[in-house]
Write a protein that holds these residues in place. Structure first.
Motif, short mmCIF file in Angstrom:
data_model
loop_
_atom_site.label_atom_id
_atom_site.label_comp_id
_atom_site.label_asym_id
_atom_site.label_seq_id
_atom_site.Cartn_x
_atom_site.Cartn_y
_atom_site.Cartn_z
N HIS A 69 0.69 -1.46 0.22
CA HIS A 69 0.13 -0.29 0.08
C HIS A 69 0.79 1.10 -0.15
N ASP A 101 6.42 0.29 6.92
CA ASP A 101 4.72 0.24 7.13
C ASP A 101 4.28 1.87 5.96
N MET A 102 4.30 0.96 4.63
CA MET A 102 5.61 -0.37 3.82
C MET A 102 6.29 1.00 2.99
N GLU A 133 -5.12 1.10 2.70
CA GLU A 133 -5.16 0.01 3.52
C GLU A 133 -5.41 0.25 4.92
N GLU A 134 -4.82 0.91 5.22
CA GLU A 134 -5.02 1.56 6.86
C GLU A 134 -6.36 2.27 7.28
N GLU A 161 4.39 -6.70 4.01
CA GLU A 161 4.08 -5.40 5.32
C GLU A 161 5.34 -5.87 6.61
ZN LIG Z 1 1.09 -2.20 6.14
#
Ligand SMILES: [Zn+2]
Length: 349
Positions: A69, A101-102, A133-134, A161
């Motif tokens: 991501h 991350d990431m 994504e988060e 990740e």
């Molecule tokens: Zn991540």
């Protein structure tokens, strides 16, 4: 461009979750073009953010995805001693929001791009970069939906990740919801005239906590710690003053499900409790915040063997946090995953 320079450029974009992605997407696209690779930009329904995808190597053969991501969580913590969006080296460590991350993984994949582009690959490598994504994996479902038109069904995906270079083969699924109860306000001296939303929500939460306890009785998957599905109320909000009948209360609840259970269906008993409040005159609402399916352990796969060789470490069976891998795997197993009742599986290690 070496990997550290690429990382410095990526960190320099404050690509915080929920924000438009154009600046970082444009840079990655431009960089890829200099390597002779044209990455596709796939706009999401939001209109101001995009996923990215490219295939390097033969298109008609099944290959592997390197997936990550592009956005990061906000860097508003007061503990930052320097600009979190400027990569900083201190000894053998690199600091900046997203180094691990990431964006670190994205930088590694992009650094390999010029070499990949001129290799005579027998199988394709796909790069798949997602957004948000988060925020509960909001971007990647659109990318996965488009995959059949982009490439042959992939053999597997590596989601970069952070896991200390140890391959993780499974994780739990998760669903998060916000419950809302609306009652009737008034002065606390006339409790007979109001409908106390906090009291009503307290009843739902008490039942949810008891239900969470019951999940400890199984089904189990011994690959995980804890080996059962779990539930918690993380946030509760309501009321203005001690002498005002609160007319509104919200509670955020999440459930983390072992593979074989669909996380949203684990929340059904709580939903039923909430909606039962309507019989007492309350209005209620159920807001889904996020959900992703579990990733079931895949054993003895070619990808697992490959990663063990490459990293020199045995793959690790399971994590209780989640990644986009649940979606990636779910594309081919979705019906199976969503409808199957739990069947105990022999634990592998
Ligand atoms: Zn991540």
């Amino acid at each position: 461009m070496n990997v550290e320079k690429i990382l410095a450029r990526l960190i320099g974009f404050p690509s915080v979750v929920g924000m438009p992605t154009d600046p970082i997407v444009d840079w990655i696209r431009g960089y890829s073009q200099t390597a002779g690779v044209e990455m596709s930009v796939l706009p999401g329904p939001e209109g101001d953010r995009s996923n990215m995808f490219v295939t390097i190597g033969p298109r008609e053969v099944r290959g592997y995805i390197l997936s990550g991501h592009m956005e990061v969580v906000p860097a508003s913590e007061p503990e930052w001693s320097a600009d979190p969006f400027v990569l900083r080296r201190d000894g053998d460590r690199l600091y900046g929001r997203g180094t691990t991350d990431m964006k670190g993984f994205l930088a590694c994949a992009l650094a390999a791009l010029p070499r990949l582009a001129v290799m005579n690959l027998q199988r394709p490598i796909h790069l798949a970069f997602s957004y948000d994504e988060e925020a509960g994996c909001r971007g990647v479902p659109h990318l996965i939906a488009a995959l059949p038109s982009l490439c042959e069904k992939p053999l597997g995906a590596v989601i970069g990740e952070p896991s200390r270079m140890q391959a993780v083969r499974a994780h739990k699924g998760k669903a998060a919801v916000r419950l809302e109860v609306i009652g009737r306000s008034g002065h606390s001296s006339r409790s007979d005239l109001g409908l106390n939303a906090v009291h009503a929500m307290a009843g739902v939460i008490t039942q949810a906590a008891a239900y969470g306890q019951s999940l400890m009785e199984g089904p189990f998957d011994r690959n995980f710690a804890p080996p059962y599905s779990s539930l918690q109320v993380g946030v509760i909000a309501g009321g203005q003053a001690v002498n005002i009948i609160p007319d509104r209360c919200t509670a955020d609840i999440e459930v983390r499900a072992v593979p074989g259970l669909y996380p949203s269906s684990l929340l059904e008993p709580i939903r039923a409790q909430l909606f039962a409040l309507r019989d007492s005159g309350f209005e209620v609402a159920w807001h889904e915040l996020s959900a992703y399916p579990a990733l079931a352990p895949a054993e003895g796969s070619e990808l697992t063997t490959l990663l063990t060789e490459l990293t020199g470490q045995e793959s690790f069976v399971a994590m209780s946090y989640g990644t986009e891998a649940g979606f990636s795997a779910g594309r081919h197993r979705r019906d199976h995953l969503w409808t199957r009742r739990y069947q105990p599986r022999p634990s592998s290690r």
